[in-house]
Motif scaffolding. Sequence first.
Motif, PDB file in Angstrom:
ATOM      1  N   THR A 102       0.836  -1.180   0.000  1.00 31.76           N
ATOM      2  CA  THR A 102       0.000   0.000   0.000  1.00 31.76           C
ATOM      3  C   THR A 102       0.880   1.242   0.000  1.00 31.76           C
ATOM      4  OG1 THR A 102      -1.486  -1.226   1.391  1.00 31.76           O
ATOM      5  CG2 THR A 102      -1.838   1.130   1.259  1.00 31.76           C
ATOM      6  N   ASP A 103       0.542   2.155  -0.836  1.00 31.98           N
ATOM      7  CA  ASP A 103       1.192   3.455  -0.927  1.00 31.98           C
ATOM      8  C   ASP A 103       1.779   3.904   0.417  1.00 31.98           C
ATOM      9  OD1 ASP A 103       1.283   6.507  -1.220  1.00 31.98           O
ATOM     10  OD2 ASP A 103       0.771   5.801  -3.220  1.00 31.98           O
ATOM     11  N   ALA A 104       3.061   4.273   0.396  1.00 36.13           N
ATOM     12  CA  ALA A 104       3.733   4.701   1.627  1.00 36.13           C
ATOM     13  C   ALA A 104       3.060   5.925   2.232  1.00 36.13           C
ATOM     14  CB  ALA A 104       5.205   5.001   1.341  1.00 36.13           C
ATOM     15  N   ARG A 105       2.444   6.739   1.397  1.00 39.19           N
ATOM     16  CA  ARG A 105       1.715   7.906   1.893  1.00 39.19           C
ATOM     17  C   ARG A 105       0.602   7.479   2.822  1.00 39.19           C
ATOM     18  NH1 ARG A 105       0.323  11.232  -3.526  1.00 39.19           N
ATOM     19  NH2 ARG A 105       2.436  11.819  -4.118  1.00 39.19           N
ATOM     20  N   LEU A 106      -0.146   6.489   2.366  1.00 38.33           N
ATOM     21  CA  LEU A 106      -1.273   5.997   3.144  1.00 38.33           C
ATOM     22  C   LEU A 106      -0.785   5.485   4.501  1.00 38.33           C
ATOM     23  CD1 LEU A 106      -4.228   5.831   2.713  1.00 38.33           C
ATOM     24  CD2 LEU A 106      -3.940   3.683   1.490  1.00 38.33           C
ATOM     25  N   VAL A 107       0.339   4.762   4.475  1.00 45.86           N
ATOM     26  CA  VAL A 107       0.896   4.231   5.714  1.00 45.86           C
ATOM     27  C   VAL A 107       1.201   5.366   6.693  1.00 45.86           C
ATOM     28  CG1 VAL A 107       2.852   2.995   6.734  1.00 45.86           C
ATOM     29  CG2 VAL A 107       1.865   2.196   4.580  1.00 45.86           C
TER      30      VAL A 107
END
Lengths: 197, 197
Positions: free
Chosen positions: B102-107
Amino acid sequence: MDATTQQSGRRMGPPGSENWHAMLDGAEAILRDEGHAALTSRRVAEQIGVKQRLVYYYFRTMDELIIETFKRLSERELARLNQARASAKPVREIWDVCIHTTDARLVSQFMALAHRIEGLAKEVVHFVEESRRIQVEALTEAMERAGKTTRVTPAGLALLATSVALALTREGQLGISAGHEDVRVLVDEFLGELGEG
Amino acid sequence: MDATTQQSGRRMGPPGSENWHAMLDGAEAILRDEGHAALTSRRVAEQIGVKQRLVYYYFRTMDELIIETFKRLSERELARLNQARASAKPVREIWDVCIHTTDARLVSQFMALAHRIEGLAKEVVHFVEESRRIQVEALTEAMERAGKTTRVTPAGLALLATSVALALTREGQLGISAGHEDVRVLVDEFLGELGEG
DNA sequence: GTCTATACACCGATAGAC
DNA sequence: GTCTATCGGTGTATAGAC
């Protein structure tokens, strides 16, 4: 266009003054203890005992205050890294700086904010690149001095170390411990082989 | 106290229904593309073309919506990890799942939110512990099968791998690349020695 | 330098009709 | 199930007095 009247023409307070620092202190504490959602101009003012309006005398926008907070913090961190690098056990001391880094909570707040605030992302990139450069230089020198070679380059090793140091503090604060002791032992062994036991 | 009337007595929409999923989809997209600050009930409603009030028909609070969004996401991720673990090259496939996570941004958005939302922190801990367990089991088996030993335990190795995988995606999105290729080469070599080249 | 006062927008959450 | 309407609160940012 001097220190007190920036682009907008609005009167501004001098960076570096007592109130200016107090506001960054307040912002840092709020971000660490309450998170980004609580970081408002009203809350910062309350924290340091001034009126809300004053925050906008020292900073044009809240984003600017956030960026300045990160900049001051990262400059302090880089200074600590450079100091560690100049010590008798540079690699060990750099590792200690990374492990006892600024609260992992604070890091995650800034990371999340960097998505929205372009100027902050720029500062984050600068900090990561500078700190990695310092780490790589220290590692390269220490490995040469100890006559030690590894499968991975100093740059790769620096990336590995930074990553796992951040994970150790982040997971530690969440109460996760699986694998933590094993990694700490590994790092200790490695430092011993570098003559920095 | 059935599915449609939870504790508060207020009428509630059924979890798992079409609108319920649409709202989680919307929340996920907003969090990824615009960040936590934009994740409001009005914005979620707008995103999926319903009225704001409906969000509160399906979720008691915004925090609850956020927690459910993370839960659905982490369950999907755990399923992908278990599937990878059952494949012919379990360790390589698990690494691929972590790298294309999952997108590192989301994390980073969820990590930041976890400070404020206690229920979210609990879910994050559960996810990290479960995924590490899967990784350790896969690593232990693969190393036994290949007759390979390492200086660090499988648990330590799993922590190292997870940490650096997250760092690679996070820094990659910021445009940082120092040391990245070196680490990828190291991982590839290791997978080769496990017979998963 | 620091203040009062305020414009204006948006937020979470709810009451109650259909 | 989904809606209109709305309450009470909080946010950023500015004008202009002292």
